[in-house]
Design a protein around this motif. Structure first.
Motif, PDB file in Angstrom:
ATOM      1  N   GLU B  15       0.927  -1.222   0.108  1.00 54.30           N
ATOM      2  CA  GLU B  15       0.156   0.124   0.035  1.00 54.30           C
ATOM      3  C   GLU B  15       0.909   1.178  -0.149  1.00 54.30           C
ATOM      4  OE1 GLU B  15      -2.675   0.065   3.187  1.00 54.30           O
ATOM      5  OE2 GLU B  15      -4.332  -0.591   1.869  1.00 54.30           O
ATOM      6  N   ARG B  16       2.076   0.950   0.168  1.00 53.77           N
ATOM      7  CA  ARG B  16       3.101   2.206   0.191  1.00 53.77           C
ATOM      8  C   ARG B  16       3.994   2.394  -0.871  1.00 53.77           C
ATOM      9  NH1 ARG B  16       2.498   1.949   5.916  1.00 53.77           N
ATOM     10  NH2 ARG B  16       4.650   1.026   6.560  1.00 53.77           N
ATOM     11  N   ILE B  29       1.455   6.751   1.044  1.00 56.17           N
ATOM     12  CA  ILE B  29       0.318   5.635   1.014  1.00 56.17           C
ATOM     13  C   ILE B  29      -0.313   6.012  -0.158  1.00 56.17           C
ATOM     14  CG2 ILE B  29      -1.836   4.980   1.966  1.00 56.17           C
ATOM     15  CD1 ILE B  29      -0.571   5.576   4.822  1.00 56.17           C
ATOM     16  N   SER B  31      -2.768   3.867  -1.757  1.00 58.91           N
ATOM     17  CA  SER B  31      -3.988   2.689  -1.965  1.00 58.91           C
ATOM     18  C   SER B  31      -5.437   3.707  -2.266  1.00 58.91           C
ATOM     19  CB  SER B  31      -4.165   2.307  -0.557  1.00 58.91           C
ATOM     20  OG  SER B  31      -4.431   3.319   0.462  1.00 58.91           O
ATOM     21  N   MET B  32      -5.165   4.852  -2.448  1.00 58.43           N
ATOM     22  CA  MET B  32      -6.224   5.603  -3.056  1.00 58.43           C
ATOM     23  C   MET B  32      -6.195   5.787  -4.445  1.00 58.43           C
ATOM     24  SD  MET B  32      -7.404   8.408  -0.197  1.00 58.43           S
ATOM     25  CE  MET B  32      -6.351   8.386   1.028  1.00 58.43           C
ATOM     26  N   LEU B  33      -5.083   5.144  -5.226  1.00 52.55           N
ATOM     27  CA  LEU B  33      -5.130   5.403  -6.479  1.00 52.55           C
ATOM     28  C   LEU B  33      -4.793   3.881  -7.162  1.00 52.55           C
ATOM     29  CD1 LEU B  33      -2.191   8.159  -6.868  1.00 52.55           C
ATOM     30  CD2 LEU B  33      -4.522   8.246  -6.927  1.00 52.55           C
ATOM     31  N   ILE B  44       1.033  14.274  -3.666  1.00 48.01           N
ATOM     32  CA  ILE B  44       1.218  13.823  -2.381  1.00 48.01           C
ATOM     33  C   ILE B  44       0.904  14.869  -1.431  1.00 48.01           C
ATOM     34  CG2 ILE B  44       2.649  12.934  -0.473  1.00 48.01           C
ATOM     35  CD1 ILE B  44       2.579  11.042  -2.806  1.00 48.01           C
ATOM     36  N   GLY B  47       1.375  13.069   2.949  1.00 48.35           N
ATOM     37  CA  GLY B  47       1.746  11.799   3.104  1.00 48.35           C
ATOM     38  C   GLY B  47       0.825  10.625   2.332  1.00 48.35           C
ATOM     39  N   PHE B  48      -0.177  11.331   1.679  1.00 52.32           N
ATOM     40  CA  PHE B  48      -1.016  10.272   0.772  1.00 52.32           C
ATOM     41  C   PHE B  48      -1.232  10.841  -0.582  1.00 52.32           C
ATOM     42  CE2 PHE B  48      -3.431   7.818   4.063  1.00 52.32           C
ATOM     43  CZ  PHE B  48      -2.897   8.273   5.099  1.00 52.32           C
ATOM     44  N   ALA B  49      -1.027   9.854  -1.326  1.00 54.44           N
ATOM     45  CA  ALA B  49      -1.238  10.015  -2.946  1.00 54.44           C
ATOM     46  C   ALA B  49      -2.614  10.455  -3.065  1.00 54.44           C
ATOM     47  CB  ALA B  49      -0.537   9.076  -3.654  1.00 54.44           C
ATOM     48  N   ILE B  50      -2.849  11.296  -3.889  1.00 53.92           N
ATOM     49  CA  ILE B  50      -4.320  11.774  -4.148  1.00 53.92           C
ATOM     50  C   ILE B  50      -4.667  11.855  -5.484  1.00 53.92           C
ATOM     51  CG2 ILE B  50      -4.849  12.948  -1.957  1.00 53.92           C
ATOM     52  CD1 ILE B  50      -4.464  15.528  -3.495  1.00 53.92           C
TER      53      ILE B  50
END
Lengths: 370, 73, 340
Positions: B15-16, B29, B31-33, B44, B47-50
């Motif tokens: 997931e990372r 992280i 997991s949203m893609l 990013i 810390g999250f890829a949107i």
């Protein structure tokens, strides 16, 4: 910049040429107010000095888009109460540490010996919980739809018992609707927030054009913002009011489906308070019942009574936040109210309109070739 | 309200992913893609890829505007 | 001034200035000695005058955390920082006194590493470490180690260089890339840590300053430590009552420093450098000064970044990458990462 595709979006020659085009196109227009909603757009405009490139009749006005400016005092008060507990490590984004609630800020609580830590990501807050099993870690989550998925992810996936979240998360379309409904703001164009729209898509901004207002979703490089202004000026000169998307490299019609699902999984939408504006229906995210063990308000039984937040005496942040007034129209500005000792919320946040007008200045000599 | 910066995916671990922001590397992280690959540019935020950034589109938009501006200014 | 000291008061910005003004400047009666530069100048150091020499002093406290960081440690930082403060006044560093205080239980191995770094930095500029003090505080009463260091330098009488010496028409240059030390430290801070090759630039830069002084056109100098480049430029602009214009395109940054600043929402102009100087130099001698600096060990990436004018005294204005103009403000407190 190694990512050379971005380099072009900071090219000085291109930026100046777009600014020239804006000036040419705007000649025939009367005074046109363009509001950007996002604090990060205000940062780009100020950091790159874009106002000094605008013709006299194009005004860039900042709206209620910085989490610090709009976070209700109650939320900050709750964070302070939690921080003042030896057993809790209160983690937050740096934006919130200097915000004064009723009488002190989280940074002052830290200087009294309590544990307040700035983190880059909610995931760092979770890692702190793993590393400090004998302590309780609370993450003060402030932000909008861009930040909500990251917080939702931790609510759903985190395993640690000693980790909970105090939310102060808001939705942007409802406050934009509230602003346009109030009607007494002659905004002709809106620059919609590019990263919120990366999550929720550009579809949700369609309603804006029904108010006769042009709306362009924009990215955050100087060329992105200048292009969005040019697109709005073009619409105004054609007498149009429609939705356009400048930030095509990141924003799609539906946005990020997975991110929207994870938000729906963890949060329900409720009424919430916007500092300086008051209560706006279905404009806040609340942790769902089934994740109450992650909700710091439930875990520590903080009751959240909602009352109208009044502005400190003489402070017109509520008007500034809605673009109805400029900081220079407030008699506290640069006198009693400075970044050193801020009176209203918009002077506290590095994104706040008053802070940025104090810091980056508006009345500047015309662009100077060096 | 949402500072997000582009980074290049160097390595994927479930997931990372390890992401490079230009000589600065940090895990994010993803997991949203869907189907993120090494070498992709991702946006990013905390810390999250949107989003997966469309590089070709970015270049196209620039080229389009440069040509429009050349004609008119 | 009621209330309590916060971390922001120690960050070298406006809040620090308020404390210095309120508790020191306003309280001490005698603020200069033997006709030298004193406390009122609030410069990097002070001086006393003899028949044909001016003796320059500086003192600083080093409390860096972590004490070992990529590219250096608190020992190298203490000696380099002291040598640089003296150099900023145009004086050749000759001696250092240091007071080392450690926490009970501190490891002698670490102390040896730190003292070796002090030795290396001093020997680079052949400065003598002439005196010092060593104390131990009970466990828990001090965070590992603190080093106070006093530097002594000499220059010919009247040749001292102050922050107030900038003149309209002068050129402004920096001796290398900005913000390296700040990013090297932040990369290790819990909660925001990240990987990077950026190393601290901590170094004694007397050789760079000496080369610039030899050309003869130096009017003002400031090392952009606490408060970063924004702090240093504003201090010169205020004290010289001039306007400083900088061109953002010319300011040298290592790419990871910009990447880290943008990722964390920090202004690169507020990030620390510990081996660089801002030098204001006579317009006619600017190019020659730049070339001489570039020949030195720590001046390879020097650049002329702007010039001095007079329209808005006390202001620093920056012509941005996008061609707009804005004020470059003095920082208020320490740089804090943000998401908005």
């Amino acid at each position: 910049m190694w990512n050379n595709f971005l380099q072009g979006y900071r090219n000085r020659a291109l930026a100046l040429r777009i600014a020239k085009m804006i000036t040419a196109k705007a000649q025939t227009l009367e005074k046109t107010k363009i509001m950007h909603f996002c604090g990060t757009h205000e940062y780009t405009i100020s950091y790159f000095g874009l106002r000094s490139l605008m013709p006299e009749n194009i005004e860039l006005v900042a709206g209620p888009g910085c989490p610090v400016c709009v976070a209700a005092i109650e939320d900050v008060e709750e964070a302070i109460q939690l921080a003042e507990n030896e057993n809790i490590i209160l983690t937050t984004f740096g934006d919130m540490v200097r915000v004064p609630a009723l009488n002190k800020s989280l940074w002052e609580v830290k200087s009294e010996g309590f544990d307040v830590k700035v983190v880059y990501s909610p995931h760092d807050a979770l890692k702190l919980a793993e590393k400090n099993p004998d302590k309780e870690v609370v993450f003060f989550a402030v932000g909008f739809e861009t930040t909500a998925p990251a917080v939702a992810y931790e609510i759903i996936k985190a395993k640690e018992e000693n980790f909970s979240i105090l939310t102060s998360l808001r939705l942007t379309p409802p406050v934009m609707k509230y602003l346009l409904e109030s009607g007494d703001v002659e905004i002709r164009g809106i620059i919609a927030p590019g990263h919120v729209s990366t999550v929720i898509g550009f579809e949700p901004w369609n309603f804006v054009s029904e108010y006769g207002v042009s709306v362009v979703v924009a990215g955050f490089e100087p060329v992105d913002v200048l292009l969005a202004i040019l697109m709005i000026v073009n619409q105004v000169s054609e007498g149009e009011a429609k939705l356009e998307n400048e930030y095509k490299r990141s924003v799609e019609r539906e946005g990020n489906i997975k991110a929207k699902e994870i938000i729906k999984n963890a949060f329900e939408v409720t009424e919430t308070i916007w500092r300086g504006i008051g209560r706006i229906p279905s404009s806040g995210f609340k942790i769902k019942e089934r994740y109450s063990y992650r909700d710091a308000r439930v875990k520590y039984s903080i009751k959240k009574e909602i009352k109208k937040t009044s502005m400190p005496k003489g402070c017109i942040c509520d008007k500034v936040v809605l673009g109805k007034a400029y900081p220079t129209q407030c008699h506290l500005f640069k006198r009693k109210c400075t970044p050193r000792n801020p009176v209203g919320p918009c002077m506290v946040s590095t994104e706040g309109t008053c802070y940025i007008w104090f810091k980056f200045g508006k009345q500047l000599p015309s662009p100077l070739g060096l | 309200m949402c500072l997000a910066v582009p980074g290049k995916v160097l390595e994927i671990k479930g997931e990372r992913a390890v992401v490079d922001f230009g000589g600065v590397r940090r895990e994010a992280i993803i997991s949203m893609l869907d189907d993120v690959k090494v070498g992709d540019y991702v946006l990013i935020h905390v810390g999250f890829a949107i989003q997966k950034l469309d590089i070709e589109e970015a270049k196209e938009t620039l080229k389009l505007w440069v040509s429009i501006l050349k004609e008119t200014t | 001034m009621d209330g309590k000291v916060t971390l922001s008061h120690g960050a070298g910005g406006e809040l620090t200035f308020e404390v210095v003004k309120r508790f020191f400047l306003e309280k001490f009666l005698h603020r200069s000695a033997m006709d030298g530069v004193g406390l009122d100048a609030l410069d990097d150091g002070a001086s006393i005058k003899t028949k044909n020499l001016e003796i320059v002093f500086s003192i600083d406290n080093y409390t860096v955390n972590p004490i070992f960081f990529p590219g250096g440690d608190i020992g190298r930082l203490a000696v380099s920082g002291t040598i640089n403060d003296v150099s900023m006044l145009g004086a050749k560093p000759v001696a250092i006194l240091d007071a080392v205080t450690v926490e009970e239980g501190f490891s002698f191995n670490d102390l040896e590493l730190i003292v070796n770094s002090m030795k290396e930095a001093a020997e680079e500029v052949d400065v003598a470490i002439v005196s010092g003090d060593f104390k131990v505080m009970p466990k828990g009463k001090l965070d590992k180690i603190v080093i106070a260091a006093c530097g002594v330098g000499v220059t010919e009488k009247g040749k001292i260089i102050l922050d107030s010496g900038a003149k309209p028409g002068d050129k402004v240059l920096v001796t290398g890339t900005i913000g390296d030390h700040g990013v090297a430290l932040i990369s290790k801070r819990e909660g925001i840590e990240f990987e990077t090759e950026i190393m601290s630039d901590t170094a004694p830069i007397w050789c760079v300053v000496e080369a610039a002084l030899k050309v003869g056109g130096v009017h003002a100098m400031k090392d952009p430590t606490r408060g970063g480049l924004a702090g240093a430029l504003n201090e010169i602009a205020e004290k010289s009552k001039v306007t400083i214009y900088v061109n953002e395109e010319k300011i040298p940054f290592k790419e990871p420093v910009i990447a880290a600043a943008e990722m964390l929402g920090l202004s690169p102009y507020e990030l620390l450098s510990e081996g660089k100087a801002v030098i204001v130099v006579d317009r006619e001698l600017a190019e020659e000064t730049l070339n001489e600096i570039k020949k030195t060990k720590y001046g390879k990436e020097a650049e002329i970044i702007g010039e001095v004018r007079r329209e808005k005294p006390g202001y620093v204005l920056i012509n941005t990458l996008a061609g707009g103009t804005r004020i470059l403000e003095k920082p208020i407190g320490e740089p804090i990462p943000r998401i908005c």
